[in-house]
Design a protein around this motif. Structure first.
Motif, mmCIF file in Angstrom:
data_model
loop_
_atom_site.group_PDB
_atom_site.id
_atom_site.type_symbol
_atom_site.label_atom_id
_atom_site.label_comp_id
_atom_site.label_asym_id
_atom_site.label_seq_id
_atom_site.Cartn_x
_atom_site.Cartn_y
_atom_site.Cartn_z
ATOM 1 N N HIS A 67 23.580 7.190 -4.120
ATOM 2 C CA HIS A 67 23.840 5.528 -4.997
ATOM 3 C C HIS A 67 22.730 4.894 -5.415
ATOM 4 O O HIS A 67 23.104 4.729 -6.510
ATOM 5 N N ASN A 68 21.767 4.896 -4.896
ATOM 6 C CA ASN A 68 20.652 3.456 -6.426
ATOM 7 C C ASN A 68 19.550 4.151 -5.771
ATOM 8 O O ASN A 68 18.357 4.000 -6.023
ATOM 9 N N ASP A 69 18.784 5.646 -5.713
ATOM 10 C CA ASP A 69 18.588 6.825 -5.668
ATOM 11 C C ASP A 69 16.941 5.977 -5.199
ATOM 12 O O ASP A 69 15.887 6.404 -5.588
ATOM 13 N N ALA A 70 16.850 5.622 -3.372
ATOM 14 C CA ALA A 70 16.085 4.589 -3.086
ATOM 15 C C ALA A 70 15.281 6.000 -2.866
ATOM 16 O O ALA A 70 14.992 6.772 -2.426
ATOM 17 N N ASN A 71 13.675 5.556 -3.265
ATOM 18 C CA ASN A 71 12.273 6.105 -3.271
ATOM 19 C C ASN A 71 11.544 5.317 -1.632
ATOM 20 O O ASN A 71 10.953 6.270 -0.629
ATOM 21 N N MET A 72 12.068 4.217 -1.268
ATOM 22 C CA MET A 72 11.379 4.111 0.368
ATOM 23 C C MET A 72 12.758 3.610 1.330
ATOM 24 O O MET A 72 13.602 2.944 0.665
ATOM 25 N N ALA A 86 0.885 -0.940 0.124
ATOM 26 C CA ALA A 86 0.054 0.313 -0.216
ATOM 27 C C ALA A 86 0.926 1.061 0.080
ATOM 28 O O ALA A 86 0.546 2.004 -0.831
ATOM 29 N N ALA A 87 1.719 1.090 0.609
ATOM 30 C CA ALA A 87 2.440 2.605 0.322
ATOM 31 C C ALA A 87 3.303 2.564 -0.766
ATOM 32 O O ALA A 87 3.605 3.689 -1.003
ATOM 33 N N ALA A 88 4.627 1.556 -1.466
ATOM 34 C CA ALA A 88 4.885 1.833 -1.838
ATOM 35 C C ALA A 88 3.985 1.877 -3.359
ATOM 36 O O ALA A 88 4.403 2.689 -4.248
ATOM 37 N N ARG A 89 2.803 1.748 -3.412
ATOM 38 C CA ARG A 89 1.715 1.814 -4.986
ATOM 39 C C ARG A 89 1.689 3.369 -4.158
ATOM 40 O O ARG A 89 1.553 4.057 -5.406
ATOM 41 N N LEU A 90 1.766 4.119 -3.835
ATOM 42 C CA LEU A 90 1.755 5.711 -3.553
ATOM 43 C C LEU A 90 3.296 6.300 -3.988
ATOM 44 O O LEU A 90 2.964 7.017 -4.674
ATOM 45 N N VAL A 91 3.690 5.868 -3.505
ATOM 46 C CA VAL A 91 5.404 6.676 -3.612
ATOM 47 C C VAL A 91 5.608 5.801 -5.031
ATOM 48 O O VAL A 91 5.713 7.186 -6.421
ATOM 49 N N ALA A 92 4.931 5.101 -6.112
ATOM 50 C CA ALA A 92 5.422 5.012 -6.914
ATOM 51 C C ALA A 92 4.260 5.386 -8.211
ATOM 52 O O ALA A 92 4.250 5.990 -9.219
#
Length: 149
Positions: free
Chosen positions: A102-107, A52-58
Motif C-alpha cells: 500500500h505504501n511502496d516502502a523502499n526501506m 547512509a543506508a537511505a542515501r544508497l536507496v534514494a
C-alpha cells in the motif's frame, strides 16, 4: 549487477547481531547485500547509519534497505528525512507486507530489542516478497512524495 538485486543493511551498535543474521538470510535468497556496518560494538549514533543506508536507496544504488536499532524507531526517523525514502518500522509480518503493498516502502526498519531473530526473518520475507499494488495506493504515495517539497 543492477540495483534490482542489491539491498543495503545498516544498524547502530544495538543491532549488529540481528543485522548480520538478516544479511546472511537475504544473501541466501540471492540478494547482493551491501552491509555498511558497523562491525564493532562501540556506541555509534543511529541517525548516521539510517541516513547512509537511505542515501544508497534514494540514489538507486540499492533497491531496498533494511535498517536496525534498539527499537527501529530512531533509525527509521533518520532514514525518512532523505528525499525519496518511505521507511516503516515493523514488528509483525502483516505490517511489513502492507507497507510494500500500500505504501511502496523502499526501506524496512526493525528493532533488535523488540523482535527476536525468527520473527525478524519472517518480517523481512514478508517485506521482500510483497509487491506494490498501485491503483488508489499510487495516488496516496504521490501525496506523500509531494510533502517532500
Amino acid at each position: 549487477m543492477t540495483a534490482s538485486n542489491r539491498i543495503v543493511l545498516s544498524s547502530d551498535h544495538a543491532a549488529i547481531q540481528l543485522r548480520q543474521a538478516i544479511a546472511a538470510h537475504v544473501a541466501a535468497q540471492g540478494w547482493v547485500v551491501v552491509d555498511i556496518g558497523p562491525a564493532t560494538p562501540e556506541s555509534t549514533p543511529y541517525p548516521k547509519h539510517g541516513e547512509a543506508a537511505a542515501r544508497l536507496v534514494a540514489s538507486g544504488d540499492c533497491r531496498f534497505g533494511i535498517i536496525f536499532c534498539g527499537t527501529g524507531q530512531g533509525i527509521m526517523m533518520a532514514a525518512n528525512k532523505v528525499k525519496g525514502i518511505r521507511c516503516g518500522v515493523c514488528a509483525d509480518t502483516f505490517s511489513a507486507r502492507m507497507i510494500r503493498q500500500h505504501n511502496d516502502a523502499n526501506m524496512l526498519s526493525l528493532g533488535a530489542r523488540v523482535v527476536g531473530e525468527g520473527l525478524a526473518l519472517d518480517i523481512v520475507d514478508a517485506f521482500l516478497t510483497a509487491e506494490f499494488e498501485g491503483g488508489r495506493h499510487a495516488t496516496r504515495v504521490e501525496m506523500i512524495e509531494a510533502l517532500e517539497g
